[in-house]
Design a protein around this motif. Structure first.
Motif, PDB file in Angstrom:
ATOM      1  N   HIS A 162       0.849  -1.195   0.000  1.00 31.50           N
ATOM      2  CA  HIS A 162       0.000   0.000   0.000  1.00 31.50           C
ATOM      3  C   HIS A 162       0.891   1.254   0.000  1.00 31.50           C
ATOM      4  O   HIS A 162       1.035   1.901  -1.024  1.00 31.50           O
ATOM      5  CB  HIS A 162      -0.968   0.054   1.183  1.00 31.50           C
ATOM      6  N   SER A 188      -5.925  -0.888  -7.531  1.00 31.11           N
ATOM      7  CA  SER A 188      -7.383  -0.903  -7.510  1.00 31.11           C
ATOM      8  C   SER A 188      -7.928  -0.535  -6.132  1.00 31.11           C
ATOM      9  O   SER A 188      -8.796   0.332  -5.993  1.00 31.11           O
ATOM     10  CB  SER A 188      -7.892  -2.280  -7.931  1.00 31.11           C
ATOM     11  N   THR A 189      -7.399  -1.172  -5.096  1.00 27.97           N
ATOM     12  CA  THR A 189      -7.858  -0.883  -3.741  1.00 27.97           C
ATOM     13  C   THR A 189      -7.559   0.552  -3.339  1.00 27.97           C
ATOM     14  O   THR A 189      -8.408   1.246  -2.760  1.00 27.97           O
ATOM     15  CB  THR A 189      -7.197  -1.843  -2.744  1.00 27.97           C
ATOM     16  N   ASP A 190      -6.349   1.004  -3.631  1.00 21.09           N
ATOM     17  CA  ASP A 190      -5.952   2.331  -3.168  1.00 21.09           C
ATOM     18  C   ASP A 190      -6.705   3.434  -3.906  1.00 21.09           C
ATOM     19  O   ASP A 190      -7.052   4.463  -3.313  1.00 21.09           O
ATOM     20  CB  ASP A 190      -4.442   2.492  -3.302  1.00 21.09           C
ATOM     21  N   PHE A 193      -9.745   3.077  -4.867  1.00 25.38           N
ATOM     22  CA  PHE A 193     -11.108   3.012  -4.344  1.00 25.38           C
ATOM     23  C   PHE A 193     -11.231   3.628  -2.956  1.00 25.38           C
ATOM     24  O   PHE A 193     -12.211   4.318  -2.649  1.00 25.38           O
ATOM     25  CB  PHE A 193     -11.581   1.556  -4.309  1.00 25.38           C
ATOM     26  N   THR A 228      -2.922  -7.313  -6.760  1.00 29.23           N
ATOM     27  CA  THR A 228      -4.384  -7.145  -6.825  1.00 29.23           C
ATOM     28  C   THR A 228      -4.991  -6.706  -5.510  1.00 29.23           C
ATOM     29  O   THR A 228      -5.887  -5.876  -5.458  1.00 29.23           O
ATOM     30  CB  THR A 228      -5.020  -8.474  -7.273  1.00 29.23           C
ATOM     31  N   ASN A 229      -4.567  -7.280  -4.407  1.00 33.27           N
ATOM     32  CA  ASN A 229      -5.084  -7.052  -3.070  1.00 33.27           C
ATOM     33  C   ASN A 229      -6.458  -7.686  -2.876  1.00 33.27           C
ATOM     34  O   ASN A 229      -6.552  -8.877  -2.658  1.00 33.27           O
ATOM     35  CB  ASN A 229      -5.110  -5.564  -2.709  1.00 33.27           C
ATOM     36  N   ASN A 230      -7.519  -6.923  -2.941  1.00 32.79           N
ATOM     37  CA  ASN A 230      -8.846  -7.473  -2.656  1.00 32.79           C
ATOM     38  C   ASN A 230      -9.675  -7.648  -3.921  1.00 32.79           C
ATOM     39  O   ASN A 230      -9.498  -6.930  -4.901  1.00 32.79           O
ATOM     40  CB  ASN A 230      -9.586  -6.563  -1.671  1.00 32.79           C
ATOM     41  N   THR A 275     -12.464  -3.565  -2.039  1.00 27.20           N
ATOM     42  CA  THR A 275     -12.367  -3.411  -3.496  1.00 27.20           C
ATOM     43  C   THR A 275     -13.496  -4.195  -4.151  1.00 27.20           C
ATOM     44  O   THR A 275     -13.407  -5.415  -4.293  1.00 27.20           O
ATOM     45  CB  THR A 275     -11.023  -3.968  -4.036  1.00 27.20           C
ATOM     46  N   GLY A 293     -12.717  -6.808  -9.657  1.00 30.59           N
ATOM     47  CA  GLY A 293     -11.594  -7.718  -9.787  1.00 30.59           C
ATOM     48  C   GLY A 293     -11.854  -8.964 -10.598  1.00 30.59           C
ATOM     49  O   GLY A 293     -12.830  -9.676 -10.361  1.00 30.59           O
TER      50      GLY A 293
END
Length: 420
Positions: free
Chosen positions: A240, A271-273, A275, A306-308, A314, A317
């Motif tokens: 992150h 994508s997560t960051d 969002f 990818t993370n979540n 997120t 995906g």
């Protein structure tokens, strides 16, 4: 030399200006040469790009596919943590396995052959998710190598009994230890405990770190200090670190040198960051995506991940790392040169291999025949055009096949291949 299979006319990532044949024997790459002798089954790749499998360094299989169970309105990190914490109380072994397998299969179909999944442990969920993912690891070993990074999403020092559960998870088969220091009042205290666990078990570390935009306090500096003190350089990753995205260039350069000198790697999670970050801004919302290409230029090893997937952190995906690298390139505004796109490809292939300390990765004789054939001719096109994997091999056995798209022209009597 006898081969079980020959992949002919391949363009290997990193040297795609020429073609080569790849000979496979007993699950390993036995030879790479301009023209291997005939005598074995063959597949002609027609000059398509070959990569040694995509590598996911930071994903959460255990809490994927939760959208139907969590009602969120604000889209903030705090809200997501609370929502998933509530959902976790209803997790069962079979539930985690089923959701995680759905997500893992998406990753496999998109050419991921190695993965580090972060898995939450605490006194409430216990080892439920760990045992489910250990079963998943065994069941899908035919297609993917899976590492488990155990970590305390809801805090460690401020969650009595959590460390005992983490120790049990590592003893049960966890491969890596992680942390989320910003979830404890004493973030440095949590960092110290994670380093102590890493030393006790002789394993690597992967932190969730420095989430937010306030650059006046950076836990990354404490991680670097302890990496130096413990000799754990080259075995520590921070993910992150959205605060880095808010730093002036001169300050980021100084930090990059510190990270490089300490051997601390960085993973960005676009994508997560995108969002979660900047929810309190009214206009001119910051992106919050760490510019890892700039860190790479200054000697820091980095990856894109990818993370979540389909949860409150997120709600998107498809587990395509090519898509994630393309998203990153768009967000940080790079890509005017083919070399920039090639760098993005390296951030989901060979650089994460180094981050995970993999010694047997790459299209080279002696390495496992984990190979992905892309529907394009070079690395820049793979990222820029969101090329699809047409074939995936794991230890020399095909695990995924996807036909290239074709145009069915009226009256032509023959389909025109849309492949590169």
């Amino acid at each position: 030399m006898d081969f079980d299979l020959i992949l002919r006319d391949a363009r290997i990532a990193g040297s795609a200006d020429r073609t080569a044949d790849i000979g496979i024997s007993k699950g390993r790459i036995a030879a790479v040469a301009p023209e291997l002798p005939k005598g074995a089954p063959e597949k002609c790749l027609d000059g398509r790009l070959v990569v040694p499998g995509f590598i996911e360094t930071h994903i959460h299989l255990d809490k994927s596919c939760l959208l139907g169970r969590c009602q969120c309105e604000k889209g903030t990190l705090d809200e997501a943590v609370v929502a998933v914490a509530a959902a976790k109380r209803g997790f069962s072994h079979d539930d985690v396995y089923e959701r995680a397998s759905r997500t893992l299969e998406k990753a496999i179909k998109n050419g991921t052959t190695r993965m580090r999944t972060h898995v939450e442990v605490d006194p409430r969920v216990g080892l439920t998710s760990v045992h489910a993912l250990l079963r998943l690891k065994k069941d899908y070993a035919w297609a993917i190598d899976l590492q488990l990074c155990v970590f305390p999403q809801e805090g460690l020092l401020d969650d009595p009994g959590c460390e005992d559960v983490m120790v049990a998870a590592l003893e049960a088969g966890g491969n890596v230890v992680g942390g989320a220091p910003y979830m404890d009042k004493n973030s440095h205290g949590q960092i110290a405990r994670i380093f102590a666990l890493a030393q006790r078990f002789g394993i690597d570390i992967d932190f969730h770190l420095d989430f937010g935009l306030d650059t006046t306090h950076l836990d990354a500096l404490e991680v670097c200090r302890l990496a130096d003190e413990t000799g754990w350089g080259g075995r520590v990753t921070i993910g992150h670190v959205t605060k880095f995205s808010a730093m002036p260039s001169a300050d980021l350069d100084v930090l990059a040198k510190r990270l490089a000198d300490s051997g601390v790697a960085v993973t960005t999670l676009p994508s997560t960051d995108l969002f979660l970050i900047g929810r309190d801004y009214d206009g001119n919302v910051p992106r919050g995506v760490t510019p890892v290409h700039r860190l790479v230029e200054r000697g820091v090893n980095c990856s894109i991940s990818t993370n979540n997937v389909l949860n409150p952190f997120t709600p998107f995906g498809d587990c395509s790392l090519v898509r994630m690298a393309n998203l990153y390139a768009n967000v940080v505004q790079i890509g005017g040169r083919p070399a920039d796109m090639e760098l993005c490809l390296s951030l989901v292939t060979d650089r994460p291999a180094r981050l995970m300390n993999l010694r047997d990765y790459g299209i080279a004789a002696g390495n496992p025949a984990d190979i992905v054939v892309m529907d394009c001719a070079d690395g820049a096109s793979a990222i820029a055009e969101l090329a699809q994997p047409l074939m995936v091999f794991r230890r020399g056995e095909m695990t995924v096949s996807r036909p290239a798209a074709t145009l069915m022209r009226p009256g032509a009597g023959q389909a025109d291949s849309a492949a590169a």
